[in-house]
Enzyme design. Structure first.
Site, PDB file in Angstrom:
ATOM      1  N   LYS A 133       0.897  -1.352   0.102  1.00  0.00           N
ATOM      2  CA  LYS A 133      -0.035   0.010   0.243  1.00  0.00           C
ATOM      3  C   LYS A 133       0.930   1.356   0.015  1.00  0.00           C
ATOM      4  O   LYS A 133       0.283   2.257  -0.564  1.00  0.00           O
ATOM      5  CB  LYS A 133      -0.900   0.108   1.317  1.00  0.00           C
ATOM      6  CG  LYS A 133      -2.005  -1.119   1.064  1.00  0.00           C
ATOM      7  CD  LYS A 133      -3.031  -1.062   2.388  1.00  0.00           C
ATOM      8  CE  LYS A 133      -3.956  -2.067   2.597  1.00  0.00           C
ATOM      9  NZ  LYS A 133      -3.421  -3.401   2.601  1.00  0.00           N
ATOM     10  N   LYS A 175      -2.301   0.895   9.110  1.00  0.00           N
ATOM     11  CA  LYS A 175      -2.638  -0.217   8.245  1.00  0.00           C
ATOM     12  C   LYS A 175      -1.492  -1.009   7.835  1.00  0.00           C
ATOM     13  O   LYS A 175      -0.175  -0.834   7.644  1.00  0.00           O
ATOM     14  CB  LYS A 175      -3.158   0.324   6.943  1.00  0.00           C
ATOM     15  CG  LYS A 175      -4.533   0.994   7.015  1.00  0.00           C
ATOM     16  CD  LYS A 175      -4.739   1.263   5.427  1.00  0.00           C
ATOM     17  CE  LYS A 175      -6.436   1.792   5.336  1.00  0.00           C
ATOM     18  NZ  LYS A 175      -6.516   2.230   3.910  1.00  0.00           N
ATOM     19  N   GLY A 181      -8.758  -7.041   3.464  1.00  0.00           N
ATOM     20  CA  GLY A 181      -9.739  -7.696   4.281  1.00  0.00           C
ATOM     21  C   GLY A 181      -9.735  -7.321   5.811  1.00  0.00           C
ATOM     22  O   GLY A 181     -10.352  -7.693   6.555  1.00  0.00           O
ATOM     23  N   GLY A 182      -9.297  -6.031   6.036  1.00  0.00           N
ATOM     24  CA  GLY A 182      -9.308  -5.273   7.295  1.00  0.00           C
ATOM     25  C   GLY A 182      -8.167  -6.096   8.323  1.00  0.00           C
ATOM     26  O   GLY A 182      -8.214  -5.644   9.542  1.00  0.00           O
ATOM     27  N   HIS A 225     -17.022   4.315   1.557  1.00  0.00           N
ATOM     28  CA  HIS A 225     -16.079   3.586   0.658  1.00  0.00           C
ATOM     29  C   HIS A 225     -16.530   3.112  -0.702  1.00  0.00           C
ATOM     30  O   HIS A 225     -17.662   2.616  -0.755  1.00  0.00           O
ATOM     31  CB  HIS A 225     -15.898   2.247   1.479  1.00  0.00           C
ATOM     32  CG  HIS A 225     -14.801   1.259   0.969  1.00  0.00           C
ATOM     33  ND1 HIS A 225     -13.978   0.606   1.764  1.00  0.00           N
ATOM     34  CD2 HIS A 225     -14.568   0.899  -0.429  1.00  0.00           C
ATOM     35  CE1 HIS A 225     -13.165  -0.181   0.850  1.00  0.00           C
ATOM     36  NE2 HIS A 225     -13.702  -0.109  -0.378  1.00  0.00           N
ATOM     37  N   GLU A 292      -9.727   1.535  -4.983  1.00  0.00           N
ATOM     38  CA  GLU A 292     -10.934   1.675  -3.871  1.00  0.00           C
ATOM     39  C   GLU A 292     -10.605   3.137  -3.469  1.00  0.00           C
ATOM     40  O   GLU A 292      -9.345   3.573  -3.446  1.00  0.00           O
ATOM     41  CB  GLU A 292     -10.600   0.731  -2.819  1.00  0.00           C
ATOM     42  CG  GLU A 292     -11.043  -0.635  -3.009  1.00  0.00           C
ATOM     43  CD  GLU A 292     -10.985  -1.515  -2.072  1.00  0.00           C
ATOM     44  OE1 GLU A 292     -10.789  -1.300  -0.891  1.00  0.00           O
ATOM     45  OE2 GLU A 292     -11.440  -2.848  -2.094  1.00  0.00           O
ATOM     46  N   ARG A 308      -7.096  -8.121  -8.398  1.00  0.00           N
ATOM     47  CA  ARG A 308      -7.791  -9.345  -8.835  1.00  0.00           C
ATOM     48  C   ARG A 308      -9.283  -9.002  -8.886  1.00  0.00           C
ATOM     49  O   ARG A 308      -9.524  -7.940  -8.817  1.00  0.00           O
ATOM     50  CB  ARG A 308      -7.611 -10.437  -7.452  1.00  0.00           C
ATOM     51  CG  ARG A 308      -8.288  -9.500  -6.083  1.00  0.00           C
ATOM     52  CD  ARG A 308      -8.331 -10.405  -5.107  1.00  0.00           C
ATOM     53  NE  ARG A 308      -8.188  -9.571  -3.738  1.00  0.00           N
ATOM     54  CZ  ARG A 308      -9.374  -9.112  -3.367  1.00  0.00           C
ATOM     55  NH1 ARG A 308     -10.389  -9.104  -4.013  1.00  0.00           N
ATOM     56  NH2 ARG A 308      -9.423  -8.532  -2.119  1.00  0.00           N
TER      57      ARG A 308
END
Length: 667
Positions: A133, A175, A181-182, A225, A292, A308
């Site tokens: 990220k 993060k 997936g959190g 989001h 996102e 993906r």
């Protein structure tokens, strides 16, 4: 699995030369989903399975299936060497990674390439570029894609992260730099929480992704989001297939998604789509991807890119009338994009609800066990069911707890919400906890219908307990059903004497006195009396459906008798499980807090025998399905015994430690 709304082949794809055989390096719902399109195209499929999936649906549906190892993912679905070996042995020309597991693993994509096997996804360079990220944000900044203020550097020392946190300001988000997936994510409200948050995020990131690199971001208090689906071919031509709102999340994981995202200005929608395509061009992307964004009012910021196919891709398929897996297969085989940006159209509105094996009433902890009974809604009229489970399956704690996705489409958002509410009501599962009732609560919440969306929506509208009226309806239904069963076996006295039926719900005893007359039943409950009737009973083995009538109201129900004297009742808007055994297991206050709330593994024990602790002190951390759960002290007291250590497997309900309350000690 029903795929009735997966669209038929696009005209421009009909003459594309596809692969003859592909291996699906995944399991469950997404493996079944890929098999559906491959079968439509005449492509042979190869499944892989672990011990836990010996009788799984995806194994049954595929043309071939190969065993790859024991149940833990690290010993099966994450075995790159084994997957490559199976692909070569089976003669598969390509590998579809699905999502999760190795779908965003650059090393796996590169290993496929080096073995002469097509990877149905982007090149390993693009995966690697977006896999971090922090690196992704640096690339996006160069590509003029808006990014959120934060720290994405290589220096991961506590000192540097603390200084950067002070520069960014609180609240902020910690993060994991890899994965999604959190997992490895923490919200830090003030400086005193930073060190504990960093340690927890590193632990979770290391376990989930094998890397504990972190990044910091300014925390937007009420963001939406919103994500954009993109596709690129081998010639660097790219398009966006509109947007999705994924704001409804628990534990930073999505539960309801919809397309297109409601209440976005057209200019902003277009800008986000163009920014997403720019992101793909910056890394010479290929195949399906999702960019996102966090939306704050009329501003949006790049959050991450998923290299993906997304779990929520069916809502995009529904509004575009395209089969995105077919697009993936065609582009991986060398075909150009099926449609240009001008040719893509958005039709109506679609919603997806993820059904999870979890307990919303207990902080959404995952549940495992056997599916004793399963009823799906009818898959027609633009209702779609994507699943990899069937009645009789055992849901393992080794994998993600998602059971299925319900997808609906309608001409308008309001009509789509109505259709989703009905589909969720028609879905019924008994045997383990799931989130069906909570999803019903969300889609029927007035704020959701008004599209008042943010990532805090579930915090604002959390799971609710059953109302006294709902419990009363369930007790009357269960009491009358039990009365009839006992009458059938001749264990109740004949009328006009009252008969007593005892039920248990939530550990509490409920006694009903029932007297049958020609017209119905007089019932005395702990909180009053009522007159009720039961009609139209239909039996099927240990399942029955019927109507309960109380006064002028009629309640449709479905009852499923389960082992251990349990009864699961389904009503249109709620469900409930009751105990018919006549036995009540008492537990002293606080005992539940000292028991394992789920099947899982002990990560760490923070206390020792004889230690005195205060209420709220972290005692022990458990992990299940790559998510951590901390057990805290329910009150001041002393640790008398510790029964498990780090690395031990624990079953749900097992006593974790003996705990003596301070009041008991003082006495």
């Amino acid at each position: 699995m029903s795929q009735n709304t997966v669209m038929s082949s696009n005209n421009r794809l009909q003459n594309v030369k596809h692969f003859d055989k592909i291996l699906i390096a995944n399991r469950g719902e997404i493996a079944c989903r890929v098999i559906a399109t491959a079968r439509k195209l005449g492509i042979k499929t190869v499944a892989v399975y672990s011990d836990a999936d010996y009788q799984a649906l995806h194994k049954t549906l595929a043309d071939e299936a190969y065993y790859i190892g024991s149940s833990p993912a690290q010993e099966s679905y994450l075995r790159t060497d084994k997957l490559i070996e199976v692909a070569q042995q089976s003669g598969a020309q390509a590998v579809h990674p699905g999502y999760g597991f190795l779908s965003e693993n650059a090393e796996f994509a590169q290993a496929c390439h080096e073995a002469g096997i097509h990877f149905i996804g982007p090149g390993h360079e693009a995966i690697r570029a977006m896999g971090s990220k922090s690196e992704a944000k640096a690339l996006m900044e160069k590509a003029s894609v808006p990014i959120c203020p934060g720290y994405h550097g290589d220096d991961q020392s506590d000192e540097t992260l603390t200084l950067e946190a002070e520069r960014i300001g609180y609240p902020l988000m910690v993060k994991a730099a890899l994965g999604g997936g959190g997992k490895g994510m923490r919200i830090i409200e003030h400086a005193e929480q930073l060190q504990e948050g960093l340690q927890a995020a590193r632990r979770e990131a290391r376990k989930s992704f094998g890397d504990d690199h972190l990044l910091l971001e300014s925390y937007i208090s009420r963001p939406r989001h919103v994500e954009v689906q993109i596709f690129f071919d081998r010639h660097n031509a790219g398009v966006y297939l509109f947007d999705r709102d994924c704001s409804l999340q628990r534990r930073h994981q999505k539960v309801i998604e919809e397309a297109p995202a409601p209440n976005l200005p057209d200019s902003m929608r277009k800008s986000m789509g163009e920014a997403a395509v720019a992101a793909g061009k910056a890394i010479q992307y290929r195949g399906a991807g999702t960019v996102e964004f966090l939306v704050d009012g009329e501003r949006f910021y790049f959050m991450e890119m998923n290299t993906r196919l997304q779990v929520e891709h069916p809502v995009t398929e529904a509004i575009t009338r395209q089969d995105l897996v077919e697009w993936q297969l065609a582009i991986a085989a060398g075909a150009p994009l099926p449609l240009s940006q001008e040719q893509l159209q958005c039709h109506g509105h679609a919603l997806e609800a993820r059904i999870y094996a979890e307990s919303p009433d207990h902080d959404f902890l995952p549940s495992s066990g056997k599916i004793m009974d399963l009823q799906w809604p009818q898959a027609k009229n633009y209702v779609r069911i994507d699943t990899g489970v069937q009645q009789g399956d055992h849901i393992s704690s080794n994998y993600d707890p998602m059971l299925a996705k319900l997808v609906v489409w309608a001409e308008s958002r309001e009509a789509a919400i109505d259709k989703m509410s009905q589909a969720l009501s028609d879905y019924q599962q008994a045997g383990l906890s799931d989130n069906r009732d909570f999803l019903l609560h969300l889609v029927n919440e007035p704020a959701f219908r008004k599209a008042e969306l943010s990532t805090h929506f579930i915090d604002q509208y959390p799971p609710t307990e059953l109302t006294p009226d709902q419990i009363r309806i369930a007790l009357v239904t269960a009491g009358l059903l039990q009365y009839d069963r006992l009458s059938y076996y001749g264990t109740l006295p004949a009328a006009p004497f009252f008969s007593q039926v005892t039920l248990f719900y939530d550990g509490k005893q409920h006694t009903l006195k029932i007297n049958q007359s020609r017209s119905g039943y007089d019932i005395q409950l702990p909180d009053g009396e009522c007159f009720a009737q039961i009609e139209s009973i239909e039996w099927e083995a240990d399942r029955l459906t019927g109507n309960l009538i109380i006064g002028q109201q009629t309640f449709r129900y479905r009852a499923v008798y389960l082992p251990d004297s349990k009864l699961k009742l389904f009503f249109p808007s709620f469900s409930i499980e009751l105990d018919l055994s006549g036995q009540c297991l008492a537990a002293h206050d606080g005992s539940e807090a000292m028991s394992a709330p789920m099947n899982g593994t002990v990560c760490s024990v923070m206390v020792s025998e004889g230690q005195q602790v205060k209420a709220g002190t972290a005692l022990l951390v458990m992990e299940a399905m790559k998510m951590e759960h901390t057990i805290n002290a329910p009150c001041d007291g002393i640790i008398e015994s510790v029964f498990y250590q780090a690395g031990d497997r624990v079953d749900a309900g097992s006593s974790l430690m003996a705990y003596k309350e301070e009041s008991d000690n003082a006495a």
